[in-house]
Write an enzyme that holds these catalytic residues in place. Sequence first.
Site, PDB file in Angstrom:
ATOM      1  CG  ASP A  37       8.640  22.243 -33.502  1.00  0.00           C
ATOM      2  OD1 ASP A  37       8.892  23.393 -33.881  1.00  0.00           O
ATOM      3  OD2 ASP A  37       9.304  21.245 -33.847  1.00  0.00           O
ATOM      4  CB  CYS A  68       4.020  -0.559   2.373  1.00  0.00           C
ATOM      5  SG  CYS A  68       2.853  -1.609   3.247  1.00  0.00           S
ATOM      6  CB  CYS A  93      -0.929   0.005   1.218  1.00  0.00           C
ATOM      7  SG  CYS A  93      -0.039   0.091   2.787  1.00  0.00           S
ATOM      8  CG  ASP A 130      10.250  16.946 -33.654  1.00  0.00           C
ATOM      9  OD1 ASP A 130      10.245  18.197 -33.612  1.00  0.00           O
ATOM     10  OD2 ASP A 130      10.569  16.298 -34.667  1.00  0.00           O
ATOM     11  CG  ASP A 158      10.703  21.772 -30.110  1.00  0.00           C
ATOM     12  OD1 ASP A 158      10.537  22.991 -30.292  1.00  0.00           O
ATOM     13  OD2 ASP A 158      10.591  20.924 -31.000  1.00  0.00           O
TER      14      ASP A 158
END
Length: 728
Positions: free
Chosen positions: A446, A40, A37, A622, A626
């Site tokens: 872009d 934990c 969980c 890409d 950028d």
Amino acid sequence: MALTHDTLSAAPDFSAFVRKDQSGGASLDLLVKGARCAGCMAKIEKSLAELPDVASARLNLTEGRLSVRFRGGRGDAGRVIMTLDRLGYPATPFDPGQAAKAHDQESRRLVLALAVAAFGAGNAMMFSVPVWAGLFGQELGPATRNLMLWLSALVATPCALYAGMPFFESAWRSLKAGRANMDVPISIGVVLTLFISFVETILHGRDAYFDAAVSLLFLLLIGRWLDHRLRARARSAAADLLALQAPSATVVGPDGAERVKPLGDIAVGERVLVRPGDRIPVDGFVEDGVSELDNALLTGETAPVPVRPGDTCRAGAVNLSGSLRLLTLARSEDSAVAAIARLVEAGAQTKSLYVRLADKAAAVYVPVVHTLAALTFAGGWALGLGPREALLRAVAVLIITCPCALGLAVPAVQITASARLFRKGVLVKSGAALERLAEVEHVVFDKTGVLTEGRPRLIDPCPTTLKLAAPLARASAHPLARALAAEAGRSGPRATEVREIAGQGVEGLIDGRRARLGRASFVGVEGRAGGETELWFGFDGDTKVRFRFSDHLRADAAEAVAQLRALGLSVEVLSGDLPGPVERAATAAGIQAWRAGLSPEDKASAIEAHAAAGRKVLMVGDGLNDAAALAKAHAAMAPGAALDATQNAADLVFSGEGLLIVAESIVIARAARRRALENFGFSALYNVVAAPAAMLGFVNPLVAALAMSGSSLVVTLNALRMHAVGRS
């Protein structure tokens, strides 16, 4: 409990499992057992972060994989493992095969426990129903009634003890470590319910809840098994990707002899033979051979890509025609496929705002619910209830307030949403990315490689000038340079001392002469504003040459922009290209707002300006130019064909040639946000109503078990509704 010098000296030596990375740092991967969980996860990460030589610790609940990074180039692995053991979470060095085996064993154990609990619940109720009939005026005789209770106990008790072992063992480990996890109140509730039921049966009391104890475990195990399956689905995505790598490779020795080596033993600099039909095992340069590659796994591009000596091949691509001999550039764990798999794994390790809120709620749960149960018992007894009735109310509080629904509320949604996007070709790098994507108001594209196909074609090439610029073009990763290199032929001389300047161009030495290829101003042509996509080339102090290119708009760009507008988003183009091509591409896509000729800094500044104005921006890019803008944006996406640095800066990476996936991703992210908020709201409302009802005695342990488990099923089933979102 502190780790003394004597304790540490007795720790086993695990230094062989500490890995060194290229930057000189050290890391360790461990397989942790028993962590289920958010509580934990928080406990483990916090405790390890307090160790003096640990820089960071991150637990992936999906795999049970704990990644520990040490300060400096060394780390004490034994100290980490002993700390985990002290916390009640035994750990061993991570091995994928062992992790898969442990996962399968856990799955079988849960299924068997669930089957035993189902058997116990059904048969215990067979004996309990006649007792319940007394509620409708069909009272059994005392002897018969007591016999039914003993028969119910005979069936339910061993079933409850067996089916409860996953909870009992986890609770015991936690208590041994001096802490309490969420399985502690569950275990206490089950044990107290059985104890009260035996006391009632022995004393010929009116009520016993053997059926409630085993029914509680049955319903809890359903929720735990569903959670296990959801996590397995996310885990299998990365495993399936890694399985696409060849298990071995044919290595060519210095003497020309061929031998097969396991993939993990392939070192950088070895020569590997890849025959037609084989998958490229590791990243490498083509030394010999001509062929075509299917890069669909890596880029989503279905068209075969020709390769020849000097070209780079990525692991995971399929060799379609001729044999290739590759010089390996990276080990298998550093290959392109492994990098994609790590992106998928990262999507399962989510620490978004909603998850952090759930973590905080779970952290205070155990002390709060135990305090409420103790107050219920003490207050009920003080107000005149008998110890039996007061204890029943306390047990009901322990059972009904179990935070399983809260613990599942967000992870179940994020895992399901990430799996949904993965099947559509989108890799989600974090759960926070989904949250941010759901909040965007403005989308920035872009142009080259995003709005357009990114495969520009050279217009009217001149063989003489093309031959001059080709060595520098072959050394660049820019789309225009690649197009120029493709026209000239990818095999051939390459420039030396190459330096690529983001947003400007590339420079290097060709036959000892310094040359530049890029924007007009970078090459030395001032006051030039062309109307075409172009590159300029020239040697220092020599005549400059212009290369013109055309690039086609993506087929679905206009439709994608229309869908984004339908979602209430504004759209803009920010490009480093010239005004003419940018205007034409933007107009064809239906975008009115566009800016051209921007440097990487200009793009980042534009994103910052939007943020300062209160607009949450999604950046889709890409190129290397950028990366800064992607990092500044509220959310960022990059295509699978983008540069590695760009993908690293993005929150989501998508494959394929289309842009419609951008709008679909936003739809799925918004749906995930709604599901998470719905689950949060339901969990909060449930606890606000359930806790007082149990404290006031309106529910008994059986009803509490049904209510608590029902709440977990509700949030899980609500998360599973994500599978229907965006289905086309």
